[in-house]
Write an enzyme that holds these catalytic residues in place. Sequence first.
Site, PDB file in Angstrom:
ATOM      1  NE  ARG A  78     -12.525  16.426 -62.332  1.00  0.00           N
ATOM      2  CZ  ARG A  78     -12.919  16.462 -61.072  1.00  0.00           C
ATOM      3  NH1 ARG A  78     -12.161  17.024 -60.165  1.00  0.00           N
ATOM      4  NH2 ARG A  78     -14.073  15.962 -60.717  1.00  0.00           N
ATOM      5  CE  LYS A 107     -24.670   8.318 -45.187  1.00  0.00           C
ATOM      6  NZ  LYS A 107     -24.599   9.753 -45.240  1.00  0.00           N
ATOM      7  N   GLY A 132     -18.879  10.152 -58.825  1.00  0.00           N
ATOM      8  CA  GLY A 132     -17.425  10.079 -58.654  1.00  0.00           C
ATOM      9  C   GLY A 132     -16.920   8.672 -58.419  1.00  0.00           C
ATOM     10  N   GLY A 139     -20.709  15.433 -58.352  1.00  0.00           N
ATOM     11  CA  GLY A 139     -21.881  16.111 -57.787  1.00  0.00           C
ATOM     12  C   GLY A 139     -22.781  16.699 -58.864  1.00  0.00           C
TER      13      GLY A 139
HETATM   14  P1  ADP Z   1     -21.025   7.790 -56.404  1.00  0.00           P
HETATM   15  O1  ADP Z   1     -19.822   8.592 -55.962  1.00  0.00           O
HETATM   16  O2  ADP Z   1     -20.746   7.013 -57.656  1.00  0.00           O
HETATM   17  O3  ADP Z   1     -22.268   8.638 -56.505  1.00  0.00           O
HETATM   18  P2  ADP Z   1     -21.583   6.891 -53.715  1.00  0.00           P
HETATM   19  O4  ADP Z   1     -20.651   7.938 -53.184  1.00  0.00           O
HETATM   20  O5  ADP Z   1     -23.017   7.084 -53.507  1.00  0.00           O
HETATM   21  O6  ADP Z   1     -21.289   6.652 -55.284  1.00  0.00           O
HETATM   22  O7  ADP Z   1     -21.239   5.476 -53.082  1.00  0.00           O
HETATM   23  C1  ADP Z   1     -19.963   4.910 -53.104  1.00  0.00           C
HETATM   24  C2  ADP Z   1     -19.663   4.210 -51.805  1.00  0.00           C
HETATM   25  O8  ADP Z   1     -20.672   3.274 -51.450  1.00  0.00           O
HETATM   26  C3  ADP Z   1     -18.373   3.436 -51.885  1.00  0.00           C
HETATM   27  O9  ADP Z   1     -17.401   4.044 -51.057  1.00  0.00           O
HETATM   28  C4  ADP Z   1     -18.756   2.032 -51.412  1.00  0.00           C
HETATM   29  O10 ADP Z   1     -17.795   1.465 -50.541  1.00  0.00           O
HETATM   30  C5  ADP Z   1     -20.060   2.274 -50.688  1.00  0.00           C
HETATM   31  N1  ADP Z   1     -20.880   1.061 -50.623  1.00  0.00           N
HETATM   32  C6  ADP Z   1     -21.339   0.312 -51.645  1.00  0.00           C
HETATM   33  N2  ADP Z   1     -22.002  -0.774 -51.213  1.00  0.00           N
HETATM   34  C7  ADP Z   1     -21.973  -0.738 -49.861  1.00  0.00           C
HETATM   35  C8  ADP Z   1     -22.488  -1.597 -48.830  1.00  0.00           C
HETATM   36  N3  ADP Z   1     -23.155  -2.697 -49.120  1.00  0.00           N
HETATM   37  N4  ADP Z   1     -22.260  -1.221 -47.556  1.00  0.00           N
HETATM   38  C9  ADP Z   1     -21.589  -0.092 -47.282  1.00  0.00           C
HETATM   39  N5  ADP Z   1     -21.071   0.755 -48.194  1.00  0.00           N
HETATM   40  C10 ADP Z   1     -21.260   0.438 -49.475  1.00  0.00           C
HETATM   41 MG    MG Z   2     -19.245   9.298 -53.993  1.00  0.00          MG
END
Ligand code: ADP
Ligand code: MG
Length: 400
Positions: free
Chosen positions: A36, A200, A357, A380
């Site tokens: 950063r 989710k 992230g 975010g």
């Molecule tokens: P980002 O930060 O890129 O927006 P998210 O925070 O939405 O991504 O999701 C990341 C998390 O999703 C990771 O910690 C990963 O372990 C979890 N994840 C991915 N696939 C699965 C799965 N099949 N079951 C449970 N958790 C999962």
């Molecule tokens: Mg995340």
Amino acid sequence: MNKKTIESVNVSGKKCLVRCDFNVPMSGGEITDDTRIRAALPTVKYLMEHGAKVILCSHLGRPKGEFNMKYSLKAVSVRLSELLGKTVIFANDVIGEDAKAKVAALKNGEVLLLENLRFHKEEEANDKEFCRSLSEFCDIYVNDAFGTAHRAHASTAGIVTYGFAPVAVAGFLIAKELECLGGALEDPKRPFVAILGGAKVSDKIGVINNLIDKADTILIGGGMAYTFLSAQGKSIGKSLCETDKISLAKELLEKAKERKVKLLLPVDAKVAKAFPDPIDSDIPFKQVDIDAIGCDDMALDIGDKTAELYGKELRSAGTVVWNGPMGVFENKNFATGTYRIASALAEGKCISIVGGGDSAAAVQQMGLGDKMTHISTGGGASLEYLEGKVLPGIACLNDL
Ligand code: ADP
Ligand code: MG
């Protein structure tokens, strides 16, 4: 981009208050990742070279409105000095006597960093008087903190919206984010493929909803795929499922069909009997077709057939926006799906934009960061941007 940047104004001899995102990870007083700080360099250098009085400000961590040495930006001023090859003066307070004296003594081309903005609770409360005090350091306000652009705090938006900083422009980092993310959303090279994963559905509804109107193809992976598969009547065993989102998943599947968007779900998965605990533990797993998930199986990654199928879509894509890992990438047994997606993007010729992230961390961890067109620095903020929301830290800047 329809916002003015530092190149649109004459900065010479002016006090330029620059909101940066120096919210770096720290451990035992040491900066563990200076990405950063490096991301702010183009703006800081430009302002120095053009004879501005450069006054930088940022937050770091969550000090909850009180002075706390643990969250001091002092270490950032040291690292920034090294990177610039020039001393960055550090103020021991934000709007106090030390900051005022050091701003008054600042010469053209010199750089000063104020102490952590969040040592004042007024920062996050977007307090008007705090904005007024900050604006004393500001002939020109520059926002370059994309990571906090989705927050309406004093230093990210209030100082402008209260009318204290009539000249308000974007720095190079924000300009680049808007160009890349905005360009992908508004004028994508087609086919435009969105690849969405993560834990989710509920976290990503806004993104899916917005992209369903723009993308040609949507590839779904990660934990959220299983709510969609459940909505299609499939048995998903113990895989992540948000039962209260099943009807919404059905609606989104319908909507994709109506709009003729090709929405793909996993055709196979890597399954285990439980979630790995600790997360990096080497637990037994197997690969199964999506119709063969057992009632005590938990799907933790997409399988090889899915990676192949999605890879094919990505290799022929014009623009790809990727948000959310395909599996529990923190565990090497379930990182393959995410790795294969990242590799497909790295090999392909498409414009590849990574937001989020964990997604950004996954791509960097795999050593493929420099193969992407753009990795957003805002977790975010990039998510809210992909949802089509207005970011207060950007909306407040002067229009072109
Ligand atoms: P980002 O930060 O890129 O927006 P998210 O925070 O939405 O991504 O999701 C990341 C998390 O999703 C990771 O910690 C990963 O372990 C979890 N994840 C991915 N696939 C699965 C799965 N099949 N079951 C449970 N958790 C999962
Ligand atoms: Mg995340």
